[in-house]
Scaffold this active site. Structure first.
Site, PDB file in Angstrom:
ATOM      1  N   ASN A   1      16.685 -17.903  13.293  1.00  0.00           N
ATOM      2  CA  ASN A   1      17.308 -18.917  12.148  1.00  0.00           C
ATOM      3  C   ASN A   1      18.657 -19.293  12.625  1.00  0.00           C
ATOM      4  OD1 ASN A   1      18.506 -19.605   9.845  1.00  0.00           O
ATOM      5  ND2 ASN A   1      18.607 -17.854   8.879  1.00  0.00           N
TER       6      ASN A   1
ATOM      7  N   GLY B   1      25.022 -11.055   9.436  1.00  0.00           N
ATOM      8  CA  GLY B   1      26.141 -11.680   9.894  1.00  0.00           C
ATOM      9  C   GLY B   1      27.458 -10.835  10.095  1.00  0.00           C
TER      10      GLY B   1
ATOM     11  N   GLU C   1      21.579 -16.105   1.806  1.00  0.00           N
ATOM     12  CA  GLU C   1      22.309 -17.367   1.694  1.00  0.00           C
ATOM     13  C   GLU C   1      21.743 -18.343   0.277  1.00  0.00           C
ATOM     14  OE1 GLU C   1      22.644 -17.908   5.900  1.00  0.00           O
ATOM     15  OE2 GLU C   1      23.710 -16.018   5.935  1.00  0.00           O
TER      16      GLU C   1
ATOM     17  N   GLU D   1      15.789  -8.099   4.932  1.00  0.00           N
ATOM     18  CA  GLU D   1      17.057  -8.173   5.414  1.00  0.00           C
ATOM     19  C   GLU D   1      18.249  -7.901   4.517  1.00  0.00           C
ATOM     20  OE1 GLU D   1      17.216 -11.982   8.213  1.00  0.00           O
ATOM     21  OE2 GLU D   1      17.656 -12.735   6.155  1.00  0.00           O
TER      22      GLU D   1
ATOM     23  N   LYS E   1      20.484 -21.222  11.089  1.00  0.00           N
ATOM     24  CA  LYS E   1      21.348 -21.782  10.172  1.00  0.00           C
ATOM     25  C   LYS E   1      22.004 -23.175  10.297  1.00  0.00           C
ATOM     26  CE  LYS E   1      22.075 -16.748   9.156  1.00  0.00           C
ATOM     27  NZ  LYS E   1      22.875 -15.711   8.649  1.00  0.00           N
TER      28      LYS E   1
ATOM     29  N   HIS F   1      15.987 -16.789   1.923  1.00  0.00           N
ATOM     30  CA  HIS F   1      17.030 -16.066   2.500  1.00  0.00           C
ATOM     31  C   HIS F   1      18.408 -15.894   1.506  1.00  0.00           C
ATOM     32  CE1 HIS F   1      20.430 -15.495   5.247  1.00  0.00           C
ATOM     33  NE2 HIS F   1      19.559 -15.379   6.155  1.00  0.00           N
TER      34      HIS F   1
ATOM     35  N   SER G   1      22.049  -8.554  11.766  1.00  0.00           N
ATOM     36  CA  SER G   1      22.729  -8.214  12.939  1.00  0.00           C
ATOM     37  C   SER G   1      21.802  -7.443  14.159  1.00  0.00           C
ATOM     38  CB  SER G   1      23.610  -7.139  12.446  1.00  0.00           C
ATOM     39  OG  SER G   1      24.792  -7.879  11.883  1.00  0.00           O
TER      40      SER G   1
END
Ligand code: PGA
Length: 251
Positions: free
Chosen positions: A9, A174, A98, A168, A11, A96, A213
């Site tokens: 991904n 991150g 985000e 996730e 991003k 996701h 991560s």
């Protein structure tokens, strides 16, 4: 035997030249004999660049990071499933964290997007996961269970075997703080059981990826767990060497 998948991904990162360099470096050194399905998810605008470089290449697919539920029309700024298919995408990331946190993607919208993806010939990589607060309150299973139930209801229990799930944990994305293999396996097992409650015959075939991560130094231990079938990789997917090492760990 279910598929093993490593998806990158990217991003909102990269220029055309960054994307070209990354795809070239990955495709030169990728072990094509391995059974791992590699998927690259660049920003929409870089999909044509990636598609051109990957045409005719075995063992490596690409996809979007999101899609709209409509096929076309007055939806300024959005990209549809038929558009992704037109550029040769086979996969799309849906839900996701985000998107859920920053752009209002609710469980119901994630379910509708998953259904639209399947109806259009795209495999949705459906992301689920709890926040740190939810983990500390011991609500991980109820949060992940509700996210999953919405998608199963949206696509139907027969077709839930066609999705890919990515667990996730939001606190691991991150942050450099991955879930431990034991923590991740426990949620993956829970997810598989929940899918089995919807579709007992096919739940064992559904790939469940871990994301948050994942790096070359922790990938092998995570992928060694029985219900972890690969990874959804963010930061480390922007380095060809790191991404290839993670693909190797999944083989
Ligand atoms: P990360 O991101 O690997 O940088 O933690 C994973 C993701 O957001 O999919």
């Amino acid at each position: 035997m279910r598929r093993r998948i490593v998806a990158g991904n990217w991003k909102m990162n990269g220029t055309q030249s960054d994307a070209s360099a990354l795809v070239r470096a990955i495709s030169v050194d990728l072990n094509r004999d391995s059974a791992v399905q590699v998927v690259l998810c660049p920003p929409f605008i870089l999909i044509p660049t990636v598609a051109t470089l990957l045409t005719g290449q075995q063992g490596i697919e690409y996809g979007g990071q999101n899609l709209d539920v409509h096929d076309h029309g007055a939806y300024t700024g959005e990209i549809s499933a038929p558009m992704l298919r037109d550029f040769g995408c086979r996969y799309v990331i849906v839900g996701h964290s985000e998107r859920r946190a920053l752009y209002g993607d609710t469980d119901d919208l994630v379910a509708a997007k998953s259904r639209k993806a399947l109806d259009s010939g795209l495999t949705p990589i459906v992301c689920v996961g709890e926040s740190l607060r939810q983990r500390e309150q011991n609500t991980t299973e109820s949060v992940v269970g509700a996210q999953l139930d919405a998608v199963v209801a949206g696509v139907g229990s027969a077709r839930c075997a066609e999705i890919v799930v990515a667990y996730e944990p939001v606190w691991a994305i991150g942050t450099g703080r991955s879930a431990t293999p034991v923590q991740a396996q426990s949620v993956h097992r829970f997810i598989r059981d929940r899918l089995a409650a919807a579709n007992d015959a096919r739940a064992a075939d559904i790939p469940i990826l871990y994301g948050g991560s994942v790096k070359p130094d922790n990938a092998s231990a995570l992928f060694a767990e029985p219900d972890i079938d690969g990874g959804l990789i963010g930061g480390a997917a922007l380095s060809a060497a790191d991404f290839l090492a993670i693909c190797h760990a999944a083989a």
